[in-house]
Design a protein around this motif. Sequence first.
Motif, mmCIF file in Angstrom:
data_model
loop_
_atom_site.group_PDB
_atom_site.id
_atom_site.type_symbol
_atom_site.label_atom_id
_atom_site.label_comp_id
_atom_site.label_asym_id
_atom_site.label_seq_id
_atom_site.Cartn_x
_atom_site.Cartn_y
_atom_site.Cartn_z
ATOM 1 N N PRO A 82 0.842 -1.206 0.000
ATOM 2 C CA PRO A 82 0.000 0.000 0.000
ATOM 3 C C PRO A 82 0.875 1.254 0.000
ATOM 4 O O PRO A 82 2.032 1.204 0.433
ATOM 5 N N ALA A 83 0.316 2.334 -0.480
ATOM 6 C CA ALA A 83 1.070 3.592 -0.546
ATOM 7 C C ALA A 83 1.556 3.995 0.848
ATOM 8 O O ALA A 83 0.820 3.857 1.827
ATOM 9 N N GLY A 84 2.795 4.430 0.893
ATOM 10 C CA GLY A 84 3.350 4.919 2.154
ATOM 11 C C GLY A 84 4.046 3.859 3.000
ATOM 12 O O GLY A 84 4.681 4.195 4.005
ATOM 13 N N VAL A 85 3.947 2.623 2.597
ATOM 14 C CA VAL A 85 4.595 1.539 3.370
ATOM 15 C C VAL A 85 6.109 1.608 3.165
ATOM 16 O O VAL A 85 6.585 1.653 2.025
ATOM 17 N N MET A 86 6.846 1.636 4.250
ATOM 18 C CA MET A 86 8.311 1.719 4.164
ATOM 19 C C MET A 86 8.971 0.356 4.318
ATOM 20 O O MET A 86 10.026 0.112 3.742
ATOM 21 N N ASP A 87 8.340 -0.504 5.114
ATOM 22 C CA ASP A 87 8.904 -1.836 5.328
ATOM 23 C C ASP A 87 8.431 -2.765 4.203
ATOM 24 O O ASP A 87 7.259 -3.160 4.155
ATOM 25 N N LEU A 88 9.354 -3.087 3.305
ATOM 26 C CA LEU A 88 8.985 -3.905 2.146
ATOM 27 C C LEU A 88 9.183 -5.411 2.384
ATOM 28 O O LEU A 88 8.980 -6.204 1.465
ATOM 29 N N ALA A 89 9.564 -5.796 3.577
ATOM 30 C CA ALA A 89 9.806 -7.223 3.865
ATOM 31 C C ALA A 89 8.610 -8.129 3.521
ATOM 32 O O ALA A 89 8.815 -9.226 2.996
ATOM 33 N N PRO A 90 7.365 -7.690 3.767
ATOM 34 C CA PRO A 90 6.246 -8.582 3.390
ATOM 35 C C PRO A 90 5.918 -8.564 1.889
ATOM 36 O O PRO A 90 4.986 -9.235 1.473
ATOM 37 N N PHE A 91 6.673 -7.792 1.125
ATOM 38 C CA PHE A 91 6.420 -7.671 -0.317
ATOM 39 C C PHE A 91 7.704 -8.009 -1.095
ATOM 40 O O PHE A 91 8.391 -7.116 -1.604
ATOM 41 N N PRO A 92 8.032 -9.301 -1.181
ATOM 42 C CA PRO A 92 9.350 -9.720 -1.698
ATOM 43 C C PRO A 92 9.736 -9.129 -3.054
ATOM 44 O O PRO A 92 10.883 -8.723 -3.248
ATOM 45 N N ARG A 93 8.786 -9.062 -3.976
ATOM 46 C CA ARG A 93 9.104 -8.538 -5.313
ATOM 47 C C ARG A 93 9.591 -7.098 -5.226
ATOM 48 O O ARG A 93 10.583 -6.717 -5.864
ATOM 49 N N TYR A 94 8.882 -6.313 -4.446
ATOM 50 C CA TYR A 94 9.218 -4.894 -4.321
ATOM 51 C C TYR A 94 10.473 -4.697 -3.488
ATOM 52 O O TYR A 94 11.240 -3.761 -3.724
ATOM 53 N N SER A 103 17.869 -6.449 -7.534
ATOM 54 C CA SER A 103 16.796 -6.459 -8.550
ATOM 55 C C SER A 103 16.970 -7.579 -9.569
ATOM 56 O O SER A 103 15.996 -8.092 -10.121
ATOM 57 N N GLY A 104 18.218 -7.978 -9.823
ATOM 58 C CA GLY A 104 18.486 -9.058 -10.765
ATOM 59 C C GLY A 104 17.852 -10.378 -10.339
ATOM 60 O O GLY A 104 17.484 -11.193 -11.188
ATOM 61 N N TRP A 105 17.729 -10.567 -9.030
ATOM 62 C CA TRP A 105 17.103 -11.809 -8.556
ATOM 63 C C TRP A 105 15.650 -11.888 -9.006
ATOM 64 O O TRP A 105 15.133 -12.965 -9.243
ATOM 65 N N HIS A 106 15.018 -10.710 -9.144
ATOM 66 C CA HIS A 106 13.657 -10.717 -9.695
ATOM 67 C C HIS A 106 13.682 -10.718 -11.224
ATOM 68 O O HIS A 106 13.064 -11.580 -11.853
ATOM 69 N N ASP A 107 14.424 -9.752 -11.798
ATOM 70 C CA ASP A 107 14.390 -9.554 -13.254
ATOM 71 C C ASP A 107 14.860 -10.790 -14.023
ATOM 72 O O ASP A 107 14.317 -11.104 -15.083
ATOM 73 N N LEU A 108 15.874 -11.453 -13.516
ATOM 74 C CA LEU A 108 16.327 -12.677 -14.175
ATOM 75 C C LEU A 108 15.748 -13.909 -13.477
ATOM 76 O O LEU A 108 15.116 -14.753 -14.117
ATOM 77 N N GLY A 109 15.955 -13.975 -12.160
ATOM 78 C CA GLY A 109 15.586 -15.177 -11.403
ATOM 79 C C GLY A 109 14.108 -15.514 -11.440
ATOM 80 O O GLY A 109 13.722 -16.566 -11.953
ATOM 81 N N MET A 110 13.279 -14.614 -10.924
ATOM 82 C CA MET A 110 11.845 -14.923 -10.858
ATOM 83 C C MET A 110 11.205 -14.949 -12.238
ATOM 84 O O MET A 110 10.367 -15.805 -12.532
ATOM 85 N N MET A 168 17.428 -19.108 -3.964
ATOM 86 C CA MET A 168 18.121 -17.825 -3.850
ATOM 87 C C MET A 168 17.135 -16.677 -3.572
ATOM 88 O O MET A 168 17.427 -15.785 -2.769
ATOM 89 N N LEU A 169 15.990 -16.715 -4.229
ATOM 90 C CA LEU A 169 14.966 -15.676 -3.990
ATOM 91 C C LEU A 169 14.494 -15.725 -2.546
ATOM 92 O O LEU A 169 14.309 -14.687 -1.900
ATOM 93 N N ASN A 170 14.327 -16.923 -2.045
ATOM 94 C CA ASN A 170 13.855 -17.052 -0.666
ATOM 95 C C ASN A 170 14.937 -16.665 0.338
ATOM 96 O O ASN A 170 14.651 -16.395 1.498
ATOM 97 N N LYS A 171 16.178 -16.641 -0.140
ATOM 98 C CA LYS A 171 17.285 -16.214 0.726
ATOM 99 C C LYS A 171 17.321 -14.685 0.829
ATOM 100 O O LYS A 171 17.497 -14.132 1.899
ATOM 101 N N TYR A 172 17.133 -14.018 -0.332
ATOM 102 C CA TYR A 172 17.246 -12.553 -0.351
ATOM 103 C C TYR A 172 15.929 -11.845 -0.014
ATOM 104 O O TYR A 172 15.953 -10.703 0.455
#
Lengths: 189, 120
Positions: A82-94, A103-110, A168-172
């Motif tokens: 949601p707008a204004g959220v600073m803690d991105l831990a619950p939103f792995p992609r972001y 970002s490469g872990w998403h752009d290439l990996g996922m 690797m995604l689950n690690k980062y």
Amino acid sequence: MEITYRSLITLIHGMLFGAFFLMAISGLLVELFRSTFSEPSPVSSKAQLLERLYLFCTVALGWAAVLTGAYLIYPWYRAVPPAGVMDLAPFPRYLLKSSPATSGWHDLGMEWKEHIAWIAPMAMTMVAWVLTKYRATMREYPQVRSVVLTFALAAFAAAGVAGFFGAMLNKYAPVNGGATIHLVGKTHE
Amino acid sequence: MNKSATQIQEDKSGEHLPNGPAAAAVLASGAGSAALGILGVAGDASKPIAKLLTFYLPAGPLSGVTCVAIIFWLALWFILAKRWATRTVAFARVNIAALALLALGFLLTFPPFADLIQGK
């Protein structure tokens, strides 16, 4: 010792379905290579039944891995903060895309994993079906045997790519959240 | 009937099994992989296609890409299996086509290649 619901599902997806799928394909590959270089020997009906069960379980593990991945875990992974959220831990992609270092872990990996993973169960379904149907006559069709072996290798490669990037995604940026499940020991106060 | 006799009987019946059903399964599998790659790239390249492929909102276009590819794969397998059920086909040609389609599927799912053909 506790685990969140989302972590548990991710664990089942990767460590149970995905890892066992990879192991099952590797076992099948060894058997396919072995049978290429050895004379066929009579097999009892019980052994044939076990072979079919092995193939069925391999295929079922593959489909279970991709279905849980795409329809349970992926929506948690790509959830929009949601707008204004600073803690991105619950939103792995972001969380991954918020830094050039990750970002490469998403752009290439996922991006690779989410599609290539599906080739593995499709290929293994065909491999299992052909091996079951042509079990007794496979030696007479060397071209069928070679293409089945190639598709099994491709399935192993596809599942390997998905498994590596999943780990690797689950690690980062681990998929976390949901209800807390108490496993053993004292609960956290 | 002992075990070896059972095996001989199975081998004898298996001798008459044409390669058509195997060819149908192999070719459909390759085509399914290619369909997955093509749909993935299409969904990535075009917003309207991505929207069209969003069957399940939380999973986004991936839901449509995978559903359509699987339906295509199974439908093609069914059609080819019906047509080639009793036929012996030129398996070398089927092999080449199936492996080319599988390779295409692998290539199109690889993001740098998908980006390259989209001119990104």
